[in-house]
Design a protein around this motif. Structure first.
Motif, PDB file in Angstrom:
ATOM      1  N   ALA A   4       0.828  -1.210   0.000  1.00 48.89           N
ATOM      2  CA  ALA A   4       0.000   0.000   0.000  1.00 48.89           C
ATOM      3  C   ALA A   4       0.862   1.260   0.000  1.00 48.89           C
ATOM      4  O   ALA A   4       0.568   2.232  -0.717  1.00 48.89           O
ATOM      5  N   LYS A   5       1.925   1.261   0.789  1.00 55.31           N
ATOM      6  CA  LYS A   5       2.819   2.427   0.798  1.00 55.31           C
ATOM      7  C   LYS A   5       3.598   2.539  -0.500  1.00 55.31           C
ATOM      8  O   LYS A   5       3.791   3.637  -1.042  1.00 55.31           O
ATOM      9  N   GLY A   6       4.064   1.407  -1.005  1.00 55.50           N
ATOM     10  CA  GLY A   6       4.835   1.427  -2.249  1.00 55.50           C
ATOM     11  C   GLY A   6       4.036   1.906  -3.438  1.00 55.50           C
ATOM     12  O   GLY A   6       4.602   2.410  -4.416  1.00 55.50           O
ATOM     13  N   ALA A   7       2.701   1.781  -3.374  1.00 56.03           N
ATOM     14  CA  ALA A   7       1.857   2.241  -4.477  1.00 56.03           C
ATOM     15  C   ALA A   7       2.024   3.745  -4.707  1.00 56.03           C
ATOM     16  O   ALA A   7       2.009   4.214  -5.851  1.00 56.03           O
ATOM     17  N   ALA A   8       2.191   4.520  -3.630  1.00 54.73           N
ATOM     18  CA  ALA A   8       2.371   5.974  -3.784  1.00 54.73           C
ATOM     19  C   ALA A   8       3.667   6.272  -4.527  1.00 54.73           C
ATOM     20  O   ALA A   8       3.714   7.145  -5.406  1.00 54.73           O
ATOM     21  N   ILE A   9       4.741   5.564  -4.180  1.00 55.64           N
ATOM     22  CA  ILE A   9       6.028   5.796  -4.838  1.00 55.64           C
ATOM     23  C   ILE A   9       5.948   5.398  -6.308  1.00 55.64           C
ATOM     24  O   ILE A   9       6.481   6.088  -7.182  1.00 55.64           O
ATOM     25  N   LEU A  10       5.263   4.296  -6.589  1.00 53.62           N
ATOM     26  CA  LEU A  10       5.108   3.853  -7.972  1.00 53.62           C
ATOM     27  C   LEU A  10       4.302   4.868  -8.777  1.00 53.62           C
ATOM     28  O   LEU A  10       4.638   5.170  -9.938  1.00 53.62           O
ATOM     29  N   LEU A  11       3.246   5.418  -8.196  1.00 54.09           N
ATOM     30  CA  LEU A  11       2.439   6.416  -8.901  1.00 54.09           C
ATOM     31  C   LEU A  11       3.261   7.659  -9.220  1.00 54.09           C
ATOM     32  O   LEU A  11       3.171   8.218 -10.325  1.00 54.09           O
ATOM     33  N   LEU A  12       4.083   8.100  -8.275  1.00 51.84           N
ATOM     34  CA  LEU A  12       4.946   9.260  -8.537  1.00 51.84           C
ATOM     35  C   LEU A  12       5.984   8.930  -9.601  1.00 51.84           C
ATOM     36  O   LEU A  12       6.318   9.778 -10.436  1.00 51.84           O
ATOM     37  N   PHE A  13       6.501   7.706  -9.577  1.00 45.33           N
ATOM     38  CA  PHE A  13       7.481   7.284 -10.592  1.00 45.33           C
ATOM     39  C   PHE A  13       6.853   7.284 -11.986  1.00 45.33           C
ATOM     40  O   PHE A  13       7.483   7.696 -12.962  1.00 45.33           O
ATOM     41  N   LEU A  14       5.610   6.857 -12.090  1.00 44.12           N
ATOM     42  CA  LEU A  14       4.959   6.736 -13.393  1.00 44.12           C
ATOM     43  C   LEU A  14       4.434   8.077 -13.913  1.00 44.12           C
ATOM     44  O   LEU A  14       4.559   8.373 -15.110  1.00 44.12           O
ATOM     45  N   PHE A  15       3.863   8.892 -13.021  1.00 38.58           N
ATOM     46  CA  PHE A  15       3.167  10.096 -13.474  1.00 38.58           C
ATOM     47  C   PHE A  15       3.914  11.390 -13.164  1.00 38.58           C
ATOM     48  O   PHE A  15       3.486  12.457 -13.633  1.00 38.58           O
ATOM     49  N   ARG A  16       4.988  11.328 -12.392  1.00 43.69           N
ATOM     50  CA  ARG A  16       5.809  12.511 -12.120  1.00 43.69           C
ATOM     51  C   ARG A  16       7.273  12.162 -12.386  1.00 43.69           C
ATOM     52  O   ARG A  16       8.152  12.426 -11.578  1.00 43.69           O
ATOM     53  N   ARG A  17       7.495  11.582 -13.567  1.00 42.79           N
ATOM     54  CA  ARG A  17       8.822  11.044 -13.894  1.00 42.79           C
ATOM     55  C   ARG A  17       9.897  12.129 -13.915  1.00 42.79           C
ATOM     56  O   ARG A  17      11.055  11.879 -13.569  1.00 42.79           O
ATOM     57  N   GLY A  18       9.510  13.346 -14.311  1.00 36.74           N
ATOM     58  CA  GLY A  18      10.485  14.422 -14.346  1.00 36.74           C
ATOM     59  C   GLY A  18      11.015  14.806 -12.980  1.00 36.74           C
ATOM     60  O   GLY A  18      12.096  15.393 -12.873  1.00 36.74           O
ATOM     61  N   SER A  19      10.269  14.496 -11.928  1.00 40.36           N
ATOM     62  CA  SER A  19      10.692  14.810 -10.553  1.00 40.36           C
ATOM     63  C   SER A  19      11.190  13.571  -9.819  1.00 40.36           C
ATOM     64  O   SER A  19      11.361  13.606  -8.601  1.00 40.36           O
ATOM     65  N   PHE A  20      11.412  12.482 -10.553  1.00 40.19           N
ATOM     66  CA  PHE A  20      11.885  11.229  -9.945  1.00 40.19           C
ATOM     67  C   PHE A  20      13.107  10.792 -10.745  1.00 40.19           C
ATOM     68  O   PHE A  20      13.003  10.061 -11.715  1.00 40.19           O
ATOM     69  N   THR A  21      14.276  11.257 -10.320  1.00 39.33           N
ATOM     70  CA  THR A  21      15.477  11.091 -11.143  1.00 39.33           C
ATOM     71  C   THR A  21      16.548  10.197 -10.537  1.00 39.33           C
ATOM     72  O   THR A  21      17.570   9.965 -11.175  1.00 39.33           O
ATOM     73  N   GLY A  22      16.348   9.703  -9.316  1.00 37.55           N
ATOM     74  CA  GLY A  22      17.393   8.879  -8.725  1.00 37.55           C
ATOM     75  C   GLY A  22      17.046   8.393  -7.337  1.00 37.55           C
ATOM     76  O   GLY A  22      15.928   8.592  -6.840  1.00 37.55           O
ATOM     77  N   PRO A  23      18.008   7.752  -6.659  1.00 38.17           N
ATOM     78  CA  PRO A  23      17.766   7.171  -5.333  1.00 38.17           C
ATOM     79  C   PRO A  23      17.330   8.188  -4.280  1.00 38.17           C
ATOM     80  O   PRO A  23      16.528   7.855  -3.411  1.00 38.17           O
ATOM     81  N   VAL A  24      17.863   9.408  -4.353  1.00 35.91           N
ATOM     82  CA  VAL A  24      17.478  10.405  -3.347  1.00 35.91           C
ATOM     83  C   VAL A  24      15.986  10.693  -3.425  1.00 35.91           C
ATOM     84  O   VAL A  24      15.293  10.776  -2.405  1.00 35.91           O
ATOM     85  N   ASP A  25      15.469  10.846  -4.641  1.00 32.70           N
ATOM     86  CA  ASP A  25      14.027  11.075  -4.789  1.00 32.70           C
ATOM     87  C   ASP A  25      13.230   9.890  -4.260  1.00 32.70           C
ATOM     88  O   ASP A  25      12.193  10.066  -3.609  1.00 32.70           O
ATOM     89  N   GLY A  26      13.697   8.655  -4.537  1.00 27.11           N
ATOM     90  CA  GLY A  26      13.018   7.476  -4.014  1.00 27.11           C
ATOM     91  C   GLY A  26      12.987   7.461  -2.502  1.00 27.11           C
ATOM     92  O   GLY A  26      11.953   7.153  -1.887  1.00 27.11           O
ATOM     93  N   LEU A  27      14.111   7.807  -1.872  1.00 26.94           N
ATOM     94  CA  LEU A  27      14.168   7.853  -0.410  1.00 26.94           C
ATOM     95  C   LEU A  27      13.240   8.915   0.159  1.00 26.94           C
ATOM     96  O   LEU A  27      12.551   8.691   1.163  1.00 26.94           O
TER      97      LEU A  27
END
Length: 437
Positions: free
Chosen positions: A153-176
């Motif tokens: 359930a928590k990982g779903a939020a990160i996946l949604l940001l990865f898919l739909f806000r790809r320009g703001s998800f550029t590396g491990p720091v953003d994932g953390l």
């Protein structure tokens, strides 16, 4: 490794940005369907999260009672600002948009907790009906079901940001950072429930105010392990963060696209299950797991986070000199922009010289320069976007508009922090020495 696109040459003191018209002057404006409007999509997301918020808070209040809910809320909110500030500090090099962070926080606090409470309850009831053993059903629910459901359930939020806000998800720091905000929200709502239940137990035994159960629960969940949920979910965020770094022509790219996030999610579930199991079976097991697993993993992730941030700063110092050579930046600026201390000093210098507008201009200049460095770095790694040239011109345009204020401030900061060698004063006068008689 791919060669980056050439840097546009600065041919005159005032460049021509005719290729970057203002939005109001665009001739062609494609019509968008109603459901593709940003305003509509934002409204749908906000409405869905608001409904989840009302539902989960009503459930928690029903479980704990109004007084327990208010006590739990007051105690659970205490670690939230500290955790959010820590993740925001980690993200200072290229800060993520606040709308993304607020989405992650709200998803964790409301949507993921609502999913988890229903899924966990259903699973425990089903296991209890199959085994006819409510005690073992509760243990299995805590050690097996809860980690799987909650981390998904928590990982779903990160996946949604990865898919739909790809320009703001550029590396491990953003994932953390996204994982940290999501998990902090989840832990906040969960702590309200646990602390409210503890307060209710104390009231049943006739305690006045905060009794021993509430204090013990507060110590275990807020003092000892406020980082537990962010630690678990950070592994999922790291998996997606490393996917964001994959070059277009990387070997086994398709395999790694699935393997890295799946491995991160499975590790998050495993560490979560180990943590819950230690708290369920024996107090000594909790202490051993805390000392032998949680603290070392927390230290490792902290080191990785700081290393990733330093790598981002090295990317800035490695990519921006090309623009300094072409004349877009002063030669000392890349070194100042690759130091958080020099950046802060430049904003302070501009504030003293030009006031708040000057400090704001330097901050915007730093943000645009950082985005330009990462844009070029992705191009060098083979991740060239179709609109690379237009985005590069737009960023250079923004830098040029703020250069008069920002360039002297950054040059001063580079010298004041020792990022560059400062020549003797007479050398700055072209060989003339005003101090020689």
């Amino acid at each position: 490794m791919h060669a980056a696109a050439p840097v546009p040459a600065l041919e005159s003191d005032q460049p021509d940005f005719g290729a970057v018209p203002e939005r109001s002057k665009w001739r062609y404006k494609p019509r968008k369907a109603f459901w593709r409007s940003r305003l509509v999509r934002a409204g749908v997301v906000i409405a869905a999260l608001a409904i989840c918020a009302l539902a989960i808070l009503a459930i928690v209040r029903k479980e704990t009672g109004t007084e327990g809910f208010l006590v739990g809320l007051a105690l659970a909110v205490l670690p939230v600002p500290l955790l959010l500030a820590a993740f925001r500090w980690l993200d200072r090099v290229e800060p993520a948009p606040w709308k993304n962070l607020l989405f992650a926080l709200a998803w964790g606090a409301f949507a993921s907790t609502l999913i988890a409470i229903f899924a966990n309850s259903f699973a425990v009831k089903w296991i209890s009906s199959v085994t006819a053993d409510p005690g073992s059903a509760e243990s299995l629910g805590a050690t097996v079901v809860a980690p799987v459901v909650e981390e998904t359930a928590k990982g779903a939020a990160i996946l949604l940001l990865f898919l739909f806000r790809r320009g703001s998800f550029t590396g491990p720091v953003d994932g953390l950072v996204y994982a940290g905000f999501t998990a902090t929200g989840f832990a906040f709502t969960e702590n309200i429930l646990y602390l409210g239940h503890a307060f209710g137990e104390d009231q049943e035994f006739g305690a006045e105010g905060l009794g021993s159960v509430t204090v013990a629960t507060f110590f275990a969940r807020v003092i000892m392990s406020p980082f537990a949920h962010p630690l678990f979910t950070s592994l999922t965020g790291l998996g997606l963060g490393f996917v964001a770094l994959l070059p277009a022509g990387a070997r086994f790219r398709r395999t790694r696209l699935w393997l890295l996030p799946t491995a991160g999610l499975l590790l998050a579930m495993g560490l979560h299950a180990l943590w819950n199991g230690s708290a369920t079976f024996h107090p000594l097991a909790f202490v051993l797991v805390y000392g032998m697993f949680m603290v070392p993993v927390f230290g490792l992730l902290t080191w990785l986070a700081i290393w990733s941030r330093q790598k981002e700063l090295r990317t800035i110092s490695g990519e921006l000199p090309a623009y300094a050579t072409a004349g877009w930046l002063a030669h000392d600026e890349p070194l100042a922009l690759s130091s958080m201390r020099a950046r802060s000093m430049a904003r302070g210098y501009a504030a003293r010289t030009f006031g708040k507008p000057g400090s704001r201009a330097v901050g915007e200049y730093e943000a645009f320069a950082t985005t330009l460095a990462f844009l070029r770095h992705r191009a060098r790694r083979g991740q060239v976007a179709p609109d690379f040239a237009a985005r590069e011109q737009e960023l250079l345009h923004h830098l040029w508009q703020r250069r008069r204020v920002a360039s002297p401030a950054l040059t001063y900061a580079a010298r004041a922090t020792g990022r560059v060698w400062v020549p003797p004063q007479y050398l700055d006068y072209g060989g003339y020495n005003p101090y020689r008689g």
